[in-house]
Each structure stands twice: as structure tokens, then as C-alpha cells.
Write a protein that holds these residues in place. Structure first.
Motif, mmCIF file in Angstrom:
data_model
loop_
_atom_site.group_PDB
_atom_site.id
_atom_site.type_symbol
_atom_site.label_atom_id
_atom_site.label_comp_id
_atom_site.label_asym_id
_atom_site.label_seq_id
_atom_site.Cartn_x
_atom_site.Cartn_y
_atom_site.Cartn_z
ATOM 1 N N ALA A 123 40.121 -56.228 -32.370
ATOM 2 C CA ALA A 123 40.617 -55.034 -31.856
ATOM 3 C C ALA A 123 39.756 -53.892 -32.443
ATOM 4 C CB ALA A 123 41.874 -54.790 -32.494
ATOM 5 N N LEU A 124 39.846 -52.855 -31.529
ATOM 6 C CA LEU A 124 39.130 -51.379 -31.822
ATOM 7 C C LEU A 124 40.302 -50.292 -31.630
ATOM 8 C CD1 LEU A 124 36.459 -49.755 -32.484
ATOM 9 C CD2 LEU A 124 36.220 -49.702 -30.070
ATOM 10 N N VAL A 125 40.357 -49.627 -32.723
ATOM 11 C CA VAL A 125 41.265 -48.452 -32.755
ATOM 12 C C VAL A 125 40.861 -47.085 -32.964
ATOM 13 C CG1 VAL A 125 43.543 -47.621 -33.754
ATOM 14 C CG2 VAL A 125 43.174 -49.987 -33.657
ATOM 15 N N TYR A 158 44.714 -59.561 -36.264
ATOM 16 C CA TYR A 158 43.655 -59.273 -35.686
ATOM 17 C C TYR A 158 42.573 -59.003 -36.678
ATOM 18 C CZ TYR A 158 46.251 -58.512 -31.417
ATOM 19 O OH TYR A 158 46.925 -58.808 -30.201
ATOM 20 N N SER A 159 41.225 -59.171 -36.284
ATOM 21 C CA SER A 159 40.080 -58.397 -36.869
ATOM 22 C C SER A 159 39.780 -57.150 -36.339
ATOM 23 C CB SER A 159 38.910 -59.296 -36.605
ATOM 24 O OG SER A 159 37.720 -59.009 -37.213
ATOM 25 N N VAL A 160 40.229 -56.121 -37.172
ATOM 26 C CA VAL A 160 40.344 -54.785 -36.758
ATOM 27 C C VAL A 160 39.231 -53.812 -36.888
ATOM 28 C CG1 VAL A 160 42.039 -52.744 -36.841
ATOM 29 C CG2 VAL A 160 42.953 -55.132 -36.875
ATOM 30 N N TYR A 161 38.919 -52.943 -36.096
ATOM 31 C CA TYR A 161 37.904 -52.134 -36.429
ATOM 32 C C TYR A 161 38.363 -50.785 -36.220
ATOM 33 C CZ TYR A 161 34.348 -55.688 -37.251
ATOM 34 O OH TYR A 161 33.652 -56.663 -37.692
ATOM 35 N N GLY A 162 38.563 -49.838 -36.804
ATOM 36 C CA GLY A 162 38.927 -48.309 -36.482
ATOM 37 C C GLY A 162 37.794 -47.594 -36.248
ATOM 38 N N THR A 163 37.893 -46.306 -35.906
ATOM 39 C CA THR A 163 36.865 -44.991 -35.697
ATOM 40 C C THR A 163 37.251 -43.770 -36.114
ATOM 41 O OG1 THR A 163 37.366 -44.413 -33.537
ATOM 42 C CG2 THR A 163 36.309 -46.646 -33.579
ATOM 43 N N SER A 164 36.258 -43.097 -36.591
ATOM 44 C CA SER A 164 36.494 -41.818 -36.697
ATOM 45 C C SER A 164 35.236 -41.196 -36.409
ATOM 46 C CB SER A 164 37.253 -41.498 -38.017
ATOM 47 O OG SER A 164 36.188 -41.465 -39.109
ATOM 48 N N VAL A 219 42.432 -50.053 -28.447
ATOM 49 C CA VAL A 219 43.541 -48.902 -28.443
ATOM 50 C C VAL A 219 43.221 -47.640 -28.536
ATOM 51 C CG1 VAL A 219 45.603 -48.082 -29.826
ATOM 52 C CG2 VAL A 219 45.096 -50.615 -29.797
ATOM 53 N N ASN A 220 43.256 -46.966 -27.485
ATOM 54 C CA ASN A 220 42.541 -45.313 -27.317
ATOM 55 C C ASN A 220 43.860 -44.635 -27.927
ATOM 56 O OD1 ASN A 220 40.122 -45.532 -26.068
ATOM 57 N ND2 ASN A 220 41.504 -46.201 -24.322
ATOM 58 N N ASN A 221 43.428 -43.960 -29.234
ATOM 59 C CA ASN A 221 44.401 -43.136 -29.933
ATOM 60 C C ASN A 221 43.916 -41.855 -30.359
ATOM 61 O OD1 ASN A 221 46.980 -42.550 -32.181
ATOM 62 N ND2 ASN A 221 45.090 -42.503 -33.212
ATOM 63 N N ILE A 250 45.278 -50.511 -24.493
ATOM 64 C CA ILE A 250 46.512 -49.528 -24.909
ATOM 65 C C ILE A 250 46.187 -48.263 -25.047
ATOM 66 C CG2 ILE A 250 48.508 -49.489 -26.233
ATOM 67 C CD1 ILE A 250 48.200 -52.621 -26.822
ATOM 68 N N ASN A 251 46.519 -47.432 -24.096
ATOM 69 C CA ASN A 251 46.455 -45.952 -24.346
ATOM 70 C C ASN A 251 47.713 -45.329 -24.863
ATOM 71 O OD1 ASN A 251 43.904 -46.093 -23.129
ATOM 72 N ND2 ASN A 251 44.698 -46.045 -21.185
#
Length: 277
Positions: free
Chosen positions: A7-9, A29-35, A77-79, A128-129
Motif C-alpha cells: 500500500a502507498l499512502v 499490509y506492507s505500507v509506504y507513506g509519502t511526504s 490511498v490518495n490523501n 481510495i481517494n
């Protein structure tokens, strides 16, 4: 052993995005966030990639980095997004409006365009937006933010139809007021007018009072997880009691009742212009 879903958030360094990332980690989930600035390894409990949703090259580079690390992406996940402090629509310049849409709407377009080809090749994926109940039930003094989230609604619905035949589903999650640092990071309108000063102060006070009793970001994160896990996901999910109430009123209450309810909640006077002769 089955590999974890990846997952990418976006916008995961704080607030709703961080809560979503933690919820997905806990769910396996194997999760990667972004900033925009990335983050130190281990600081968040999940990796933070550098990604600026307003920059095409930055988006492409982050997606490529993720694919190099994991080889696939199952959930986007577009947050990432921001708002403008309560103000009349004409109190923001066109440039400020463009900046808002560049992040809140075109940011979703950029990340989606970068991810969809890989999901298509996989034959499966989920997007998911994070929208807003204000994208469905617009309120005064948040016109540009409401418009940006309304764009997310239309884009997501059309996109879900297009991608469904490729095994990809698209969903919008619509929070109401959520207790995070989001409001404190709102931009101030860049073209303030004295004629709106009194009502701006009043509406800001009402919004601050609502925020004091607002749902926490975990409420939104739980709905995102529900949408991610659903075998047949709905196009829209509200998140939180207030958002659910507004959606119910929009669906079943007379339009005039909803209109007057919004004005009453924001303590706005009801004035009808006199007819010109």
C-alpha cells in the motif's frame, strides 16, 4: 508464504494519512507513506518516501522507487491535501485557487496516472481517494475547498467505471470534521475583503467549536481499511457521525430544509435580495 499486499499512502507524515498508514500496517499490509520531505527510517513505524504530488517528476520517481523495492502496488490511498481558512470565495486569488486544485485534485490525477499502468498489468488493484463530505454537501465560506473535493468525486466515479474491467476499483472516503492539525495548517485567504470580516470571524468560531468535538483520524482510517478489504467496495463511504448525518439529509431531506440547516449551523442570516423593477 503469500507476500503482503503493498500500500502507498500519500500525505502520511501526520493526521489522517498517518492514521491510515498505521491502520494498514496493523492489518498486515506492507505500507509506504509519502511526504514532500520524506522521513527517517523507523521514525513513523513505516517508510516515508519523498513525493510532492504537485510535481510530475517527483511522483514518477517515488512510484518507481516503490516498485523497485516491492515489485508491485496493490493499494493507493490518495490523501495529500490542504485547505483554506474560512473565507468567501472571492477572498482567494485565482493563483491560490490553482494551488489548491493542484494539490487536492491534480495531485490525485498525477499519482493515479503513475500507478494505474502497473495495477493494470497485475490485473488487480484498489485506489481510495480521500474526499470530503463538503464535496457532496458544499458549505459557504469553503467554496474552493468544496469545489476541489467535488472534482475528486466526479473523477473517482468515472475512473471506477473505466478501470473496473481491468480488476481495479476506485472508492471515495468522505470525512466530516476530523480532529488533526489540518485546520491549523490551512492557508489564509490571500485577498481578504473588509466586507466579509465579521462573517469570516463568526464562521471561523463555529468551525473551531465543531473541531473541538470532532472525530479523531482513526475513524477515517477504519473506513479506509473497510473499503480496502471489501470484496465489492462501494463507490462512496462517509466517515464519522457528522458526515453520515449530512449525507442522510442530502439524500432524504427537502433541498430547502438542507439549505436552511446549513445556514443555521453556520449562524448566517437569511436575506433575500429585493426584486429590481
Amino acid at each position: 508464504m503469500i507476500n503482503k499486499r503493498v500500500a502507498l499512502v500519500t500525505g502520511a507524515s501526520s493526521g489522517i494519512g498517518e492514521a491510515i498508514a498505521h491502520k494498514l500496517v496493523a492489518a498486515g499490509y506492507s505500507v509506504y507513506g509519502t511526504s514532500r520531505r520524506g522521513g527517517q527510517a523507523g521514525q513513523q513505524g513505516f517508510p516515508l518516501l519523498v513525493l510532492d504530488v504537485t510535481d510530475d517528476a517527483s511522483v514518477e520517481a517515488a512510484i518507481q522507487e516503490l516498485l523497485t523495492l516491492e515489485g508491485r502496488i496493490d493499494l493507493l490511498v490518495n490523501n495529500a491535501g490542504f485547505g483554506i481558512a474560512p473565507a468567501a470565495a472571492e477572498e482567494s486569488s485565482v493563483e491560490q485557487a490553482k494551488a489548491l486544485f493542484d494539490t487536492n485534485f491534480l495531485g490525485i490525477v498525477r499519482t493515479t496516472r503513475a500507478v494505474v499502468p502497473h495495477m493494470r498489468r497485475q490485473g488487480v488493484g484498489r485506489i481510495i481517494n480521500i474526499g470530503s463530505i463538503l464535496g457532496v454537501v458544499p458549505v459557504p465560506y469553503a467554496a474552493l475547498y468544496s469545489a476541489s473535493k467535488h472534482a475528486v468525486e466526479g473523477y473517482s466515479q468515472a475512473l471506477d467505471h473505466e478501470l473496473r474491467t481491468h480488476g481495479i476499483r476506485v472508492t471515495v472516503v468522505e470525512p466530516g470534521y476530523t480532529k488533526t492539525q489540518f485546520e491549523s495548517n490551512n492557508l489564509q485567504p490571500d485577498a481578504k475583503l473588509d466586507v466579509y470580516q465579521d462573517v469570516r470571524i463568526k464562521v471561523t468560531k463555529v468551525v473551531n467549536q465543531a473541531m473541538a468535538t470532532a472525530d479523531g483520524p482513526d475513524v477515517v482510517a477504519e473506513v479506509v481499511l473497510q473499503a480496502a478489504r471489501a470484496a465489492r467496495p462501494k463507490l462512496r463511504y462517509t466517515a464519522g457521525k457528522a458526515a453520515g448525518q449530512l449525507q442522510f439529509l442530502r439524500s432524504f431531506a427537502p433541498a430547502r430544509l438542507l439549505d436552511s440547516g446549513i445556514r443555521k449551523a453556520l449562524q448566517l442570516e437569511t436575506k433575500w435580495p429585493s426584486q429590481a423593477h
